[in-house]
Design a protein around this motif. Structure first.
Motif, PDB file in Angstrom:
ATOM      1  N   THR A   6       0.863  -1.180   0.000  1.00 12.62           N
ATOM      2  CA  THR A   6       0.000   0.000   0.000  1.00 12.62           C
ATOM      3  C   THR A   6       0.896   1.225   0.000  1.00 12.62           C
ATOM      4  O   THR A   6       1.929   1.244   0.674  1.00 12.62           O
ATOM      5  CB  THR A   6      -0.882  -0.001   1.267  1.00 12.62           C
ATOM      6  OG1 THR A   6      -1.659  -1.191   1.254  1.00 12.62           O
ATOM      7  CG2 THR A   6      -1.799   1.188   1.313  1.00 12.62           C
ATOM      8  N   HIS A   7       0.532   2.250  -0.746  1.00 12.08           N
ATOM      9  CA  HIS A   7       1.303   3.489  -0.818  1.00 12.08           C
ATOM     10  C   HIS A   7       1.239   4.195   0.542  1.00 12.08           C
ATOM     11  O   HIS A   7       0.153   4.567   1.001  1.00 12.08           O
ATOM     12  CB  HIS A   7       0.733   4.367  -1.925  1.00 12.08           C
ATOM     13  CG  HIS A   7       1.586   5.554  -2.230  1.00 12.08           C
ATOM     14  ND1 HIS A   7       1.426   6.755  -1.590  1.00 12.08           N
ATOM     15  CD2 HIS A   7       2.600   5.720  -3.113  1.00 12.08           C
ATOM     16  CE1 HIS A   7       2.324   7.616  -2.077  1.00 12.08           C
ATOM     17  NE2 HIS A   7       3.040   7.007  -2.998  1.00 12.08           N
ATOM     18  N   SER A   8       2.380   4.364   1.213  1.00 12.63           N
ATOM     19  CA  SER A   8       2.427   4.901   2.575  1.00 12.63           C
ATOM     20  C   SER A   8       1.878   6.317   2.690  1.00 12.63           C
ATOM     21  O   SER A   8       1.186   6.637   3.651  1.00 12.63           O
ATOM     22  CB  SER A   8       3.860   4.880   3.094  1.00 12.63           C
ATOM     23  OG  SER A   8       4.311   3.560   3.212  1.00 12.63           O
ATOM     24  N   GLY A   9       2.180   7.165   1.699  1.00 13.68           N
ATOM     25  CA  GLY A   9       1.676   8.534   1.728  1.00 13.68           C
ATOM     26  C   GLY A   9       0.164   8.579   1.630  1.00 13.68           C
ATOM     27  O   GLY A   9      -0.487   9.370   2.309  1.00 13.68           O
ATOM     28  N   SER A  10      -0.398   7.712   0.801  1.00 13.97           N
ATOM     29  CA  SER A  10      -1.849   7.678   0.610  1.00 13.97           C
ATOM     30  C   SER A  10      -2.569   7.157   1.845  1.00 13.97           C
ATOM     31  O   SER A  10      -3.628   7.654   2.200  1.00 13.97           O
ATOM     32  CB  SER A  10      -2.202   6.804  -0.584  1.00 13.97           C
ATOM     33  OG  SER A  10      -1.680   7.366  -1.755  1.00 13.97           O
ATOM     34  N   LYS A  11      -1.987   6.169   2.494  1.00 18.48           N
ATOM     35  CA  LYS A  11      -2.679   5.599   3.651  1.00 18.48           C
ATOM     36  C   LYS A  11      -2.723   6.581   4.829  1.00 18.48           C
ATOM     37  O   LYS A  11      -3.612   6.488   5.663  1.00 18.48           O
ATOM     38  CB  LYS A  11      -2.079   4.254   4.030  1.00 18.48           C
ATOM     39  CG  LYS A  11      -0.978   4.193   5.005  1.00 18.48           C
ATOM     40  CD  LYS A  11      -0.559   2.758   5.215  1.00 18.48           C
ATOM     41  CE  LYS A  11       0.897   2.713   5.591  1.00 18.48           C
ATOM     42  NZ  LYS A  11       1.460   1.385   5.629  1.00 18.48           N
ATOM     43  N   LYS A  12      -1.807   7.543   4.853  1.00 18.08           N
ATOM     44  CA  LYS A  12      -1.816   8.574   5.900  1.00 18.08           C
ATOM     45  C   LYS A  12      -2.808   9.691   5.602  1.00 18.08           C
ATOM     46  O   LYS A  12      -3.311  10.330   6.516  1.00 18.08           O
ATOM     47  CB  LYS A  12      -0.421   9.186   6.042  1.00 18.08           C
ATOM     48  CG  LYS A  12       0.605   8.227   6.603  1.00 18.08           C
ATOM     49  CD  LYS A  12       1.998   8.800   6.486  1.00 18.08           C
ATOM     50  CE  LYS A  12       3.035   7.724   6.761  1.00 18.08           C
ATOM     51  NZ  LYS A  12       4.390   8.147   6.428  1.00 18.08           N
ATOM     52  N   ARG A  13      -3.084   9.929   4.321  1.00 17.12           N
ATOM     53  CA  ARG A  13      -3.894  11.091   3.918  1.00 17.12           C
ATOM     54  C   ARG A  13      -5.354  10.790   3.607  1.00 17.12           C
ATOM     55  O   ARG A  13      -6.189  11.688   3.650  1.00 17.12           O
ATOM     56  CB  ARG A  13      -3.264  11.751   2.685  1.00 17.12           C
ATOM     57  CG  ARG A  13      -1.999  12.479   2.993  1.00 17.12           C
ATOM     58  CD  ARG A  13      -1.320  12.948   1.719  1.00 17.12           C
ATOM     59  NE  ARG A  13      -0.150  13.759   2.008  1.00 17.12           N
ATOM     60  CZ  ARG A  13       1.057  13.287   2.296  1.00 17.12           C
ATOM     61  NH1 ARG A  13       1.256  11.978   2.351  1.00 17.12           N
ATOM     62  NH2 ARG A  13       2.061  14.101   2.541  1.00 17.12           N
ATOM     63  N   ARG A  15      -8.884   7.974   3.810  1.00 16.04           N
ATOM     64  CA  ARG A  15      -9.506   6.823   4.464  1.00 16.04           C
ATOM     65  C   ARG A  15     -10.758   6.456   3.697  1.00 16.04           C
ATOM     66  O   ARG A  15     -11.327   7.280   2.985  1.00 16.04           O
ATOM     67  CB  ARG A  15      -9.814   7.100   5.922  1.00 16.04           C
ATOM     68  CG  ARG A  15     -10.924   8.091   6.154  1.00 16.04           C
ATOM     69  CD  ARG A  15     -11.309   8.214   7.606  1.00 16.04           C
ATOM     70  NE  ARG A  15     -12.576   8.924   7.708  1.00 16.04           N
ATOM     71  CZ  ARG A  15     -13.761   8.354   7.656  1.00 16.04           C
ATOM     72  NH1 ARG A  15     -13.873   7.046   7.508  1.00 16.04           N
ATOM     73  NH2 ARG A  15     -14.865   9.064   7.736  1.00 16.04           N
ATOM     74  N   ARG A  24     -11.110  12.677   2.305  1.00 12.02           N
ATOM     75  CA  ARG A  24      -9.871  13.438   2.464  1.00 12.02           C
ATOM     76  C   ARG A  24     -10.120  14.619   3.383  1.00 12.02           C
ATOM     77  O   ARG A  24     -11.259  15.066   3.557  1.00 12.02           O
ATOM     78  CB  ARG A  24      -9.381  13.942   1.113  1.00 12.02           C
ATOM     79  CG  ARG A  24     -10.318  14.950   0.466  1.00 12.02           C
ATOM     80  CD  ARG A  24      -9.668  15.715  -0.661  1.00 12.02           C
ATOM     81  NE  ARG A  24     -10.591  16.636  -1.295  1.00 12.02           N
ATOM     82  CZ  ARG A  24     -10.836  17.869  -0.896  1.00 12.02           C
ATOM     83  NH1 ARG A  24     -10.233  18.357   0.188  1.00 12.02           N
ATOM     84  NH2 ARG A  24     -11.689  18.639  -1.538  1.00 12.02           N
ATOM     85  N   GLU A  47     -14.306  16.191   6.981  1.00 12.99           N
ATOM     86  CA  GLU A  47     -13.720  15.559   5.805  1.00 12.99           C
ATOM     87  C   GLU A  47     -14.680  15.726   4.641  1.00 12.99           C
ATOM     88  O   GLU A  47     -15.869  15.984   4.847  1.00 12.99           O
ATOM     89  CB  GLU A  47     -13.520  14.061   6.052  1.00 12.99           C
ATOM     90  CG  GLU A  47     -12.410  13.732   7.008  1.00 12.99           C
ATOM     91  CD  GLU A  47     -12.269  12.239   7.175  1.00 12.99           C
ATOM     92  OE1 GLU A  47     -13.293  11.541   7.258  1.00 12.99           O
ATOM     93  OE2 GLU A  47     -11.128  11.776   7.222  1.00 12.99           O
TER      94      GLU A  47
END
Length: 65
Positions: A6-13, A15, A24, A47
Motif C-alpha cells: 500500500t502506498h504509505s503517503g496515501s494511507k496517511k492522507r 480513508r 480526504r 472531511e
C-alpha cells in the motif's frame, strides 16, 4: 511475485468511509488562521469526499496495485 505494498503517503492522507467512498481532509487549515473567520475554520474540520477523477488513482494506491 511478492505482494504489492500500500502506498504509505496515501494511507496517511485518505480513508475509506463505511459506504466505500474515499475521504480526504480539507486544505487551508494549517497557518495564517487569524484572517479566516471562525465559521470558515470550523468547516475545514470536516472531511469531504474525494473527486471521482482522483478516486480511481487513490483507490489503486490504497489497494496496493
Amino acid at each position: 511475485m511478492p505482494k504489492m505494498k500500500t502506498h504509505s503517503g496515501s494511507k496517511k492522507r485518505f480513508r475509506r468511509s463505511g459506504t466505500g467512498k474515499i475521504m480526504r481532509a480539507k486544505a487551508y487549515k494549517s497557518h495564517i488562521l487569524t484572517k479566516k473567520s471562525t465559521k470558515r475554520k470550523r468547516g475545514f474540520r470536516q472531511e469531504t469526499e474525494l473527486a471521482a477523477a482522483d478516486a480511481k488513482v487513490i483507490n489503486a494506491r490504497l489497494a496496493g496495485r
